[in-house]
Write a protein that holds these residues in place. Structure first.
Motif, PDB file in Angstrom:
ATOM      1  N   UNK A  83     -71.240 -47.189  40.485  1.00  0.00           N
ATOM      2  CA  UNK A  83     -69.863 -46.808  40.160  1.00  0.00           C
ATOM      3  C   UNK A  83     -69.037 -46.399  41.358  1.00  0.00           C
ATOM      4  N   UNK A  84     -69.551 -46.589  42.575  1.00  0.00           N
ATOM      5  CA  UNK A  84     -68.837 -46.188  43.789  1.00  0.00           C
ATOM      6  C   UNK A  84     -69.373 -44.873  44.325  1.00  0.00           C
ATOM      7  N   UNK A  85     -68.788 -44.405  45.428  1.00  0.00           N
ATOM      8  CA  UNK A  85     -69.264 -43.194  46.097  1.00  0.00           C
ATOM      9  C   UNK A  85     -69.185 -41.964  45.201  1.00  0.00           C
ATOM     10  N   UNK A  87     -69.967 -41.798  42.249  1.00  0.00           N
ATOM     11  CA  UNK A  87     -71.099 -41.829  41.324  1.00  0.00           C
ATOM     12  C   UNK A  87     -72.435 -41.505  41.987  1.00  0.00           C
ATOM     13  N   UNK A  88     -72.434 -41.219  43.288  1.00  0.00           N
ATOM     14  CA  UNK A  88     -73.665 -40.911  44.006  1.00  0.00           C
ATOM     15  C   UNK A  88     -73.965 -41.972  45.045  1.00  0.00           C
ATOM     16  N   UNK A  89     -75.118 -41.863  45.707  1.00  0.00           N
ATOM     17  CA  UNK A  89     -75.479 -42.801  46.762  1.00  0.00           C
ATOM     18  C   UNK A  89     -76.989 -42.835  46.965  1.00  0.00           C
ATOM     19  N   UNK A  90     -77.416 -43.904  47.684  1.00  0.00           N
ATOM     20  CA  UNK A  90     -78.845 -44.104  47.944  1.00  0.00           C
ATOM     21  C   UNK A  90     -79.049 -44.479  49.404  1.00  0.00           C
ATOM     22  N   UNK A  91     -80.144 -44.017  49.970  1.00  0.00           N
ATOM     23  CA  UNK A  91     -80.563 -44.441  51.305  1.00  0.00           C
ATOM     24  C   UNK A  91     -81.676 -45.457  51.089  1.00  0.00           C
ATOM     25  N   UNK A 106     -67.445 -33.343  39.513  1.00  0.00           N
ATOM     26  CA  UNK A 106     -65.984 -33.310  39.511  1.00  0.00           C
ATOM     27  C   UNK A 106     -65.371 -33.394  40.915  1.00  0.00           C
ATOM     28  N   UNK A 107     -65.902 -34.326  41.722  1.00  0.00           N
ATOM     29  CA  UNK A 107     -65.381 -34.581  43.060  1.00  0.00           C
ATOM     30  C   UNK A 107     -65.187 -36.079  43.210  1.00  0.00           C
ATOM     31  N   UNK A 108     -64.011 -36.482  43.714  1.00  0.00           N
ATOM     32  CA  UNK A 108     -63.736 -37.890  43.995  1.00  0.00           C
ATOM     33  C   UNK A 108     -64.007 -38.151  45.474  1.00  0.00           C
ATOM     34  N   UNK A 109     -64.656 -39.275  45.758  1.00  0.00           N
ATOM     35  CA  UNK A 109     -65.000 -39.634  47.134  1.00  0.00           C
ATOM     36  C   UNK A 109     -64.557 -41.066  47.374  1.00  0.00           C
ATOM     37  N   UNK A 120     -65.061 -50.865  51.034  1.00  0.00           N
ATOM     38  CA  UNK A 120     -66.124 -50.935  50.035  1.00  0.00           C
ATOM     39  C   UNK A 120     -67.404 -51.368  50.740  1.00  0.00           C
ATOM     40  N   UNK A 121     -68.507 -51.094  50.118  1.00  0.00           N
ATOM     41  CA  UNK A 121     -69.772 -51.517  50.697  1.00  0.00           C
ATOM     42  C   UNK A 121     -70.568 -50.356  51.254  1.00  0.00           C
TER      43      UNK A 121
END
Length: 178
Positions: A83-85, A87-91, A106-109, A120-121
């Motif tokens: 869902x984008x940054x 929504x979280x992230x992975x290494x 409740x934070x937009x990144x 994007x990406x």
């Protein structure tokens, strides 16, 4: 002797009656008024805490990705969740997920390049720990973090500048230049 006993009993009963219902209602209403006045002032503080927590999580994950890239000889990426940054992230190292971070509360990144255009990406780290976004290698990129639904001018907004050599600098506002 009965007179002393009588004085002792009358004095003893005066202080042990407790609170009246009216006194209790007055205290409760004063507490309710004070709480209603103090509540809105905490919302800004809570928003700043949420954004700060997300910035610290993101910064530590960037350092982790750099360290893993140096240890593994490169090929480590930091990718946004589906869902984008926000929504979280992975290494990841190749197809292997090394670490997953949940979505901040409740934070937009958003990820932007040095001209503040959305990017994007993923972000890649090479064997020397240098970072590059899909905007291209050798460019500064920035994460803009704001409370959910707020603009970059919000007092709680902040930016995380990421330089190609791997250094990371936190800005005090959500729209500052790196």
């Amino acid at each position: 002797m009965s007179r002393i006993h009588h004085l002792y009993q009358s004095h003893h009963h005066k202080g042990s009656e407790g609170f009246t219902a009216i006194e209790l209602l007055v205290v409760i209403s004063i507490i309710a008024v004070l709480a209603s006045l103090a509540g809105p002032s905490f919302s800004g503080l809570i928003e700043r805490w949420r954004v700060r927590s997300a910035v610290e999580d993101l910064q530590s994950v960037l350092y982790y990705a750099r360290a893993e890239a140096i240890k593994r000889g490169g090929n480590v990426t930091l990718e946004p969740a589906s869902g984008g940054w926000t929504s979280g992230w992975e290494v990841k190292n190749g197809g292997t997920t090394l670490q997953t971070s949940p979505a901040p509360t409740r934070v937009d990144i958003r990820l932007a390049d040095s001209s503040d255009a959305n990017v994007s990406g993923s972000i890649g780290a090479d064997q020397w720990g240098q970072l590059a976004s899909t905007a291209g290698s050798g460019q500064v990129f920035v994460f803009r973090l704001t409370p959910a639904g707020a603009s970059a001018s919000s007092p709680a907004a902040t930016s995380l500048c990421v330089y190609p050599a791997g250094s990371i600098r936190r800005l005090g506002d959500g729209s500052g230049a790196c």
